[in-house]
Design an enzyme around this catalytic site. Structure first.
Site, mmCIF file in Angstrom:
data_model
loop_
_atom_site.group_PDB
_atom_site.id
_atom_site.type_symbol
_atom_site.label_atom_id
_atom_site.label_comp_id
_atom_site.label_asym_id
_atom_site.label_seq_id
_atom_site.Cartn_x
_atom_site.Cartn_y
_atom_site.Cartn_z
ATOM 1 N N ASN A 115 0.798 -1.236 0.000
ATOM 2 C CA ASN A 115 0.000 0.000 0.000
ATOM 3 C C ASN A 115 0.828 1.282 0.000
ATOM 4 O OD1 ASN A 115 -2.365 1.813 0.752
ATOM 5 N ND2 ASN A 115 -1.169 1.923 2.654
ATOM 6 N N TYR A 142 6.075 10.101 -10.574
ATOM 7 C CA TYR A 142 5.128 9.334 -9.735
ATOM 8 C C TYR A 142 4.220 8.488 -10.632
ATOM 9 C CZ TYR A 142 0.801 8.870 -6.884
ATOM 10 O OH TYR A 142 -0.324 8.415 -6.240
ATOM 11 N N ALA A 173 4.804 7.453 -13.653
ATOM 12 C CA ALA A 173 5.574 6.397 -14.326
ATOM 13 C C ALA A 173 5.832 5.216 -13.393
ATOM 14 C CB ALA A 173 6.894 6.970 -14.832
HETATM 15 N N1 LIG Z 1 -5.008 9.770 -1.297
HETATM 16 C C1 LIG Z 1 -5.298 9.614 -2.580
HETATM 17 O O1 LIG Z 1 -6.177 10.295 -3.147
HETATM 18 C C2 LIG Z 1 -4.558 8.609 -3.392
HETATM 19 C C3 LIG Z 1 -4.744 8.648 -4.769
HETATM 20 C C4 LIG Z 1 -4.072 7.728 -5.539
HETATM 21 C C5 LIG Z 1 -3.258 6.775 -4.949
HETATM 22 N N2 LIG Z 1 -3.097 6.753 -3.612
HETATM 23 C C6 LIG Z 1 -2.201 5.735 -3.059
HETATM 24 O O2 LIG Z 1 -2.803 5.084 -1.964
HETATM 25 C C7 LIG Z 1 -1.781 4.627 -1.052
HETATM 26 C C8 LIG Z 1 -2.132 5.070 0.341
HETATM 27 O O3 LIG Z 1 -2.263 6.470 0.346
HETATM 28 P P1 LIG Z 1 -3.057 7.272 1.474
HETATM 29 O O4 LIG Z 1 -3.654 8.439 0.808
HETATM 30 O O5 LIG Z 1 -3.905 6.333 2.257
HETATM 31 O O6 LIG Z 1 -1.832 7.768 2.353
HETATM 32 P P2 LIG Z 1 -1.717 8.216 3.876
HETATM 33 O O7 LIG Z 1 -0.663 9.261 3.883
HETATM 34 O O8 LIG Z 1 -3.061 8.531 4.461
HETATM 35 O O9 LIG Z 1 -1.180 6.898 4.599
HETATM 36 C C9 LIG Z 1 0.073 6.344 4.256
HETATM 37 C C10 LIG Z 1 0.563 5.519 5.435
HETATM 38 O O10 LIG Z 1 1.810 4.936 5.039
HETATM 39 C C11 LIG Z 1 2.782 5.194 6.029
HETATM 40 N N3 LIG Z 1 4.084 5.271 5.352
HETATM 41 C C12 LIG Z 1 4.528 6.262 4.543
HETATM 42 N N4 LIG Z 1 5.769 5.986 4.116
HETATM 43 C C13 LIG Z 1 6.103 4.791 4.664
HETATM 44 C C14 LIG Z 1 7.265 3.987 4.602
HETATM 45 N N5 LIG Z 1 8.342 4.371 3.885
HETATM 46 N N6 LIG Z 1 7.303 2.831 5.312
HETATM 47 C C15 LIG Z 1 6.224 2.441 6.052
HETATM 48 N N7 LIG Z 1 5.102 3.176 6.151
HETATM 49 C C16 LIG Z 1 5.037 4.338 5.454
HETATM 50 C C17 LIG Z 1 2.374 6.512 6.659
HETATM 51 O O11 LIG Z 1 2.911 6.655 7.973
HETATM 52 C C18 LIG Z 1 0.859 6.407 6.654
HETATM 53 O O12 LIG Z 1 0.362 5.796 7.834
HETATM 54 C C19 LIG Z 1 -0.464 5.213 -1.593
HETATM 55 O O13 LIG Z 1 0.195 4.231 -2.363
HETATM 56 C C20 LIG Z 1 -0.914 6.340 -2.494
HETATM 57 O O14 LIG Z 1 -0.007 6.646 -3.523
HETATM 58 C C21 LIG Z 1 -3.727 7.641 -2.808
#
Ligand SMILES: NC(=O)c1ccc[n+]([C@@H]2O[C@H](COP(=O)([O-])OP(=O)(O)OC[C@H]3O[C@@H](n4cnc5c(N)ncnc54)[C@H](O)[C@@H]3O)[C@@H](O)[C@H]2O)c1
Length: 262
Positions: free
Chosen positions: A81, A147, A149
């Site tokens: 994730n 990002y 890519a």
């Molecule tokens: N938020 C959006 O709209 C969105 C859109 C497209 C894709 N995504 C993808 O969804 C996934 C989750 O995103 P989110 O919005 O829930 O993020 P978020 O920031 O709410 O949560 C991310 C979690 O990952 C943890 N984290 C970050 N870097 C880390 C690392 N190096 N090692 C271990 N833990 C780590 C953080 O502490 C956090 O708890 C990501 O891959 C993101 O790219 C999110």
């Protein structure tokens, strides 16, 4: 489960645990991790914390070892994730350090965690791997080319690995979120200075996604409900990718794909 204490990851940890899974949950934010583990326990579920940065080998080893040490050592599901669009900016101003950082945070750990955990699934002849990509992997997004890519790489890896591991009983799929109201992209920030009513113009379903909206699709892909689904990426985006450039007019009278049209 990587990054399993924050937005989409946190909701997924809670959802999988509510379904009876013992969730071995990694996150680099220890306070947030302790909170989600306590939440799961409070709800009568089971979550085992693995604190640490998933970009680092010892964290991946601990995650795999901890998962293998649970109950009968069966690892049913891996959810990759962790990901982040930052550092972003116009491509011609980015540096090689920026690219390396985005590679480590969005793609490399997906390969490494999969390499660490999939062999146990192959040995057992079953398992489900769910990667978290982004809609930006399949559409053009300015100021986020790198990002985009690396997430396209996640999706290509998902498809090819699904073909490779299908005969071993291991399924590999991904979700592609958009507009999740999470720590990374809080709806409040995205809406600052804008009329919230205009959300119905930007998003066919007319709202931001709640973390649970994504967690439910991960649960589907993780479970036997999707037993004949592999190699696919499911957009979880309220319809933004389908609309791709079409917006409901602000006055509610039809649709437009012309940004200067009132
Ligand atoms: N938020 C959006 O709209 C969105 C859109 C497209 C894709 N995504 C993808 O969804 C996934 C989750 O995103 P989110 O919005 O829930 O993020 P978020 O920031 O709410 O949560 C991310 C979690 O990952 C943890 N984290 C970050 N870097 C880390 C690392 N190096 N090692 C271990 N833990 C780590 C953080 O502490 C956090 O708890 C990501 O891959 C993101 O790219 C999110």
């Amino acid at each position: 489960m990587t990054g399993g204490a924050g937005g989409i990851g946190g909701a997924t940890t809670r959802r999988l645990a509510a379904e009876g899974a013992t969730v071995v949950v990694n996150d680099c934010d220890e306070a947030r991790l302790a909170a989600v583990v306590a939440d799961v326990a409070g709800a009568g579920g089971s979550a085992v914390p693995v604190p640490g940065d998933i970009r680092l080998s010892p964290t991946i080893t601990t995650l795999a070892d901890t998962a293998a040490a649970q109950a009968d050592g069966r690892i049913d599901v891996l959810v990759n994730n962790v990901g982040d669009y930052r550092p972003n900016g116009r491509f011609l101003r980015t540096t090689e350090e920026d690219w390396a950082s985005l590679h480590a945070l969005n793609f490399e750990h997906v390969l490494r965690c999969t390499r660490a955990i999939a062999p146990a699934m192959v040995d057992r002849g079953s398992g489900s791997i769910v990667n978290v990509s982004t809609v930006e992997a399949s559409r053009g997004i300015p100021a986020n080319a790198v990002y985009s890519a690396y997430n396209a790489a996640v999706e290509a890896f998902t498809r090819s690995l699904a073909v490779e591991l299908g005969g071993d009983g291991v399924r590999v799929n991904a979700i592609a979120p958009d507009l999740a109201d999470t720590l990374q992209t809080p709806a409040d920030t995205m809406l600052r200075g804008r009329d919230p009513a205009l959300l119905r113009s930007w998003v066919p379903l007319g709202r931001f996604g709640h973390p649970e909206d994504y967690a439910d699709v991960v649960l589907f892909l993780a479970s036997d409900l999707s037993r004949f689904v592999t190699g696919h990426v499911i957009p979880v985006d309220g319809g933004t990718r389908a609309a791709s450039g079409w917006y409901r007019r602000a006055d509610g009278r039809g649709w437009t794909n012309l940004p200067d049209q009132p």
